[in-house]
Design a protein around this motif. Structure first.
Motif, PDB file in Angstrom:
ATOM      1  N   UNK A  51       0.840  -1.198   0.000  1.00  0.00           N
ATOM      2  CA  UNK A  51       0.000   0.000   0.000  1.00  0.00           C
ATOM      3  C   UNK A  51       0.876   1.249   0.000  1.00  0.00           C
ATOM      4  N   UNK A  52       0.372   2.305  -0.622  1.00  0.00           N
ATOM      5  CA  UNK A  52       1.061   3.603  -0.619  1.00  0.00           C
ATOM      6  C   UNK A  52       0.102   4.627  -0.041  1.00  0.00           C
ATOM      7  N   UNK A  53       0.571   5.366   0.956  1.00  0.00           N
ATOM      8  CA  UNK A  53      -0.327   6.307   1.612  1.00  0.00           C
ATOM      9  C   UNK A  53       0.353   7.656   1.779  1.00  0.00           C
ATOM     10  N   UNK A  54      -0.280   8.705   1.287  1.00  0.00           N
ATOM     11  CA  UNK A  54       0.163  10.059   1.554  1.00  0.00           C
ATOM     12  C   UNK A  54      -0.639  10.628   2.699  1.00  0.00           C
ATOM     13  N   UNK A  55      -0.394  11.856   3.125  1.00  0.00           N
ATOM     14  CA  UNK A  55       0.642  12.755   2.614  1.00  0.00           C
ATOM     15  C   UNK A  55       2.044  12.295   3.006  1.00  0.00           C
ATOM     16  N   UNK A  56       3.027  12.790   2.291  1.00  0.00           N
ATOM     17  CA  UNK A  56       4.411  12.458   2.596  1.00  0.00           C
ATOM     18  C   UNK A  56       4.918  11.259   1.816  1.00  0.00           C
ATOM     19  N   UNK A  57       4.115  10.747   0.899  1.00  0.00           N
ATOM     20  CA  UNK A  57       4.621   9.646   0.059  1.00  0.00           C
ATOM     21  C   UNK A  57       5.750  10.211  -0.816  1.00  0.00           C
ATOM     22  N   UNK A  58       6.800   9.441  -1.029  1.00  0.00           N
ATOM     23  CA  UNK A  58       7.954   9.933  -1.794  1.00  0.00           C
ATOM     24  C   UNK A  58       8.448   8.832  -2.739  1.00  0.00           C
ATOM     25  N   UNK A  59       9.401   9.199  -3.566  1.00  0.00           N
ATOM     26  CA  UNK A  59       9.860   8.302  -4.629  1.00  0.00           C
ATOM     27  C   UNK A  59      10.367   6.963  -4.081  1.00  0.00           C
ATOM     28  N   UNK A  60      11.091   6.995  -2.961  1.00  0.00           N
ATOM     29  CA  UNK A  60      11.633   5.735  -2.436  1.00  0.00           C
ATOM     30  C   UNK A  60      10.507   4.785  -2.042  1.00  0.00           C
TER      31      UNK A  60
ATOM     32  N   UNK B   3       9.951  11.593 -14.717  1.00  0.00           N
ATOM     33  CA  UNK B   3      10.071  10.181 -14.301  1.00  0.00           C
ATOM     34  C   UNK B   3       8.637   9.691 -14.032  1.00  0.00           C
ATOM     35  N   UNK B   4       8.151   8.711 -14.802  1.00  0.00           N
ATOM     36  CA  UNK B   4       6.735   8.310 -14.673  1.00  0.00           C
ATOM     37  C   UNK B   4       6.304   7.983 -13.240  1.00  0.00           C
ATOM     38  N   UNK B   5       7.231   7.477 -12.411  1.00  0.00           N
ATOM     39  CA  UNK B   5       6.814   7.130 -11.041  1.00  0.00           C
ATOM     40  C   UNK B   5       6.479   8.368 -10.215  1.00  0.00           C
ATOM     41  N   UNK B   6       6.899   9.545 -10.681  1.00  0.00           N
ATOM     42  CA  UNK B   6       6.507  10.776  -9.979  1.00  0.00           C
ATOM     43  C   UNK B   6       4.984  10.925  -9.995  1.00  0.00           C
ATOM     44  N   UNK B   7       4.344  10.389 -11.042  1.00  0.00           N
ATOM     45  CA  UNK B   7       2.874  10.451 -11.107  1.00  0.00           C
ATOM     46  C   UNK B   7       2.249   9.606  -9.997  1.00  0.00           C
ATOM     47  N   UNK B   8       2.919   8.495  -9.638  1.00  0.00           N
ATOM     48  CA  UNK B   8       2.403   7.632  -8.559  1.00  0.00           C
ATOM     49  C   UNK B   8       2.565   8.334  -7.208  1.00  0.00           C
ATOM     50  N   UNK B   9       3.705   9.025  -7.037  1.00  0.00           N
ATOM     51  CA  UNK B   9       3.908   9.817  -5.814  1.00  0.00           C
ATOM     52  C   UNK B   9       2.771  10.834  -5.681  1.00  0.00           C
ATOM     53  N   UNK B  10       2.487  11.528  -6.777  1.00  0.00           N
ATOM     54  CA  UNK B  10       1.432  12.558  -6.736  1.00  0.00           C
ATOM     55  C   UNK B  10       0.065  11.944  -6.471  1.00  0.00           C
ATOM     56  N   UNK B  11      -0.184  10.782  -7.072  1.00  0.00           N
ATOM     57  CA  UNK B  11      -1.470  10.106  -6.866  1.00  0.00           C
ATOM     58  C   UNK B  11      -1.630   9.711  -5.401  1.00  0.00           C
ATOM     59  N   UNK B  12      -0.572   9.137  -4.808  1.00  0.00           N
ATOM     60  CA  UNK B  12      -0.652   8.715  -3.402  1.00  0.00           C
ATOM     61  C   UNK B  12      -0.904   9.918  -2.497  1.00  0.00           C
TER      62      UNK B  12
ATOM     63  N   UNK C 246      -4.541  11.163  -2.975  1.00  0.00           N
ATOM     64  CA  UNK C 246      -5.509  10.320  -2.248  1.00  0.00           C
ATOM     65  C   UNK C 246      -5.341  10.488  -0.741  1.00  0.00           C
ATOM     66  N   UNK C 247      -4.070  10.595  -0.295  1.00  0.00           N
ATOM     67  CA  UNK C 247      -3.808  10.745   1.138  1.00  0.00           C
ATOM     68  C   UNK C 247      -4.467  11.989   1.709  1.00  0.00           C
ATOM     69  N   UNK C 248      -4.477  13.056   0.920  1.00  0.00           N
ATOM     70  CA  UNK C 248      -5.108  14.305   1.375  1.00  0.00           C
ATOM     71  C   UNK C 248      -6.610  14.107   1.574  1.00  0.00           C
ATOM     72  N   UNK C 249      -7.139  13.057   0.968  1.00  0.00           N
ATOM     73  CA  UNK C 249      -8.581  12.775   1.079  1.00  0.00           C
ATOM     74  C   UNK C 249      -8.828  11.542   1.946  1.00  0.00           C
ATOM     75  N   UNK C 250      -7.780  11.134   2.717  1.00  0.00           N
ATOM     76  CA  UNK C 250      -7.947  10.016   3.648  1.00  0.00           C
ATOM     77  C   UNK C 250      -7.991   8.652   2.975  1.00  0.00           C
ATOM     78  N   UNK C 251      -7.488   8.569   1.736  1.00  0.00           N
ATOM     79  CA  UNK C 251      -7.504   7.293   1.013  1.00  0.00           C
ATOM     80  C   UNK C 251      -6.068   6.857   0.709  1.00  0.00           C
ATOM     81  N   UNK C 252      -5.896   5.579   0.359  1.00  0.00           N
ATOM     82  CA  UNK C 252      -4.569   5.080   0.002  1.00  0.00           C
ATOM     83  C   UNK C 252      -4.634   4.285  -1.295  1.00  0.00           C
TER      84      UNK C 252
END
Ligand code: 0L1
Ligand code: MG
Length: 262
Positions: free
Chosen positions: A117-126, A205-214, A217-223
């Motif tokens: 699972x990936x959960x923001x806020x604070x999700x990063x490339x690593x 870098x395409x994975x930056x889009x996944x960081x932004x997506x996480x 969603x995290x800002x809306x309480x989702x993962x």
């Protein structure tokens, strides 16, 4: 939020009917100029709820307008996020019926499937690197429900970012074996090269889009749950298609994705 629940439900039904009946409509911000970003995603969420309540599974998540080419094509500067449903999946090499669509376009997408699972806020490339199970190529068929592609970003978000069909093909590969930034993509229509680009066209870098997506969603309480298929956004500009067109998209190291429009 500026819209009440009844209006959100009514606009979701309106836009989903336009999708299912392949009928174009005018952009909804014309009638609701005050609607905000939360309203736009609430309408999209309601469309997703309607589909799931009829038994359709959500097959994946998508980031859109993530490449410089697409942002320029659409005259915007911010990515958008949406989802794809199970019935939108077309097998590699399969047929897509244009009678079910309004004015389809195709775009090449570098995609991943997550293993954690990936959960923001604070999700990063690593975190995204660690959570990526494998990389797989796809072609997205976008089909804005808005007449003559006249829309703004909020209207597009409400319209589930023009999601319509998608084709996964080629072969899955380990992220460690690839350089997504230099990965080349060539899009052919009827044997002729229409456009080409490298993965870095997507946010560097395409994975930056996944960081932004996480983080979105995290800002809306989702993962993003483990096992999620994620389309990172068109690498090139989108190319219009019509009945009779054959599309083949060649991805360096990932193989070819193809389809026919009938
Ligand atoms: O997948 C995407 O890039 C979303 C595109 C939304 C706008 C359009 O219909 O071109
Ligand atoms: Mg796309």
């Amino acid at each position: 939020m500026k819209l009440d629940q009844n209006t959100i439900a009514r606009l979701a039904e309106h836009l989903e009917n336009a999708e299912l009946q392949a009928r174009d409509v005018t952009m909804i911000t014309g009638e609701h100029p005050d609607m905000d970003w939360d309203d736009a995603y609430a309408i999209q969420d309601e469309i997703r709820r309607r589909k799931e309540s009829r038994g359709h599974k959500t097959a994946g998540l998508k980031a859109g307008l993530t490449s410089f080419a697409k942002m320029k094509q659409m005259g915007v500067t911010t990515p958008v996020f949406g989802f794809v449903s199970d019935y939108m999946a077309v097998p590699d090499g399969g047929e897509i019926k244009t009678s079910e669509l309004i004015h389809p376009k195709v775009e090449a997408e570098i995609c991943i499937v997550t293993k954690a699972a990936l959960k923001g806020p604070g999700c990063h490339m690593a975190a995204v690197l660690a959570a990526t199970d494998f990389v797989v190529p796809a072609v997205e068929i976008i089909d804005s429900r808005y007449r003559d592609f006249k829309f703004d970003l909020k209207s597009v978000i409400a319209d589930n970012t023009s999601a319509s069909r998608f084709v996964i093909g080629g072969r899955m590969r380990d992220l460690a074996d690839l350089d997504l930034r230099t990965l080349g993509v060539v899009l052919e229509k009827n044997g002729e090269v229409m456009t080409m680009a490298a993965g870095a066209a997507v946010l560097g870098q395409p994975l930056a889009a996944v960081v932004m997506l996480a983080n979105h969603l995290g800002a809306r309480g989702q993962e993003i749950p483990a096992g999620t298929f994620i389309m990172t956004g068109g690498v090139t500009e989108a190319i219009p298609v019509k009945a009779g067109d054959n599309i083949a998209v060649r991805f360096q190291d990932l193989g070819t994705v193809s389809m026919r429009f009938v």
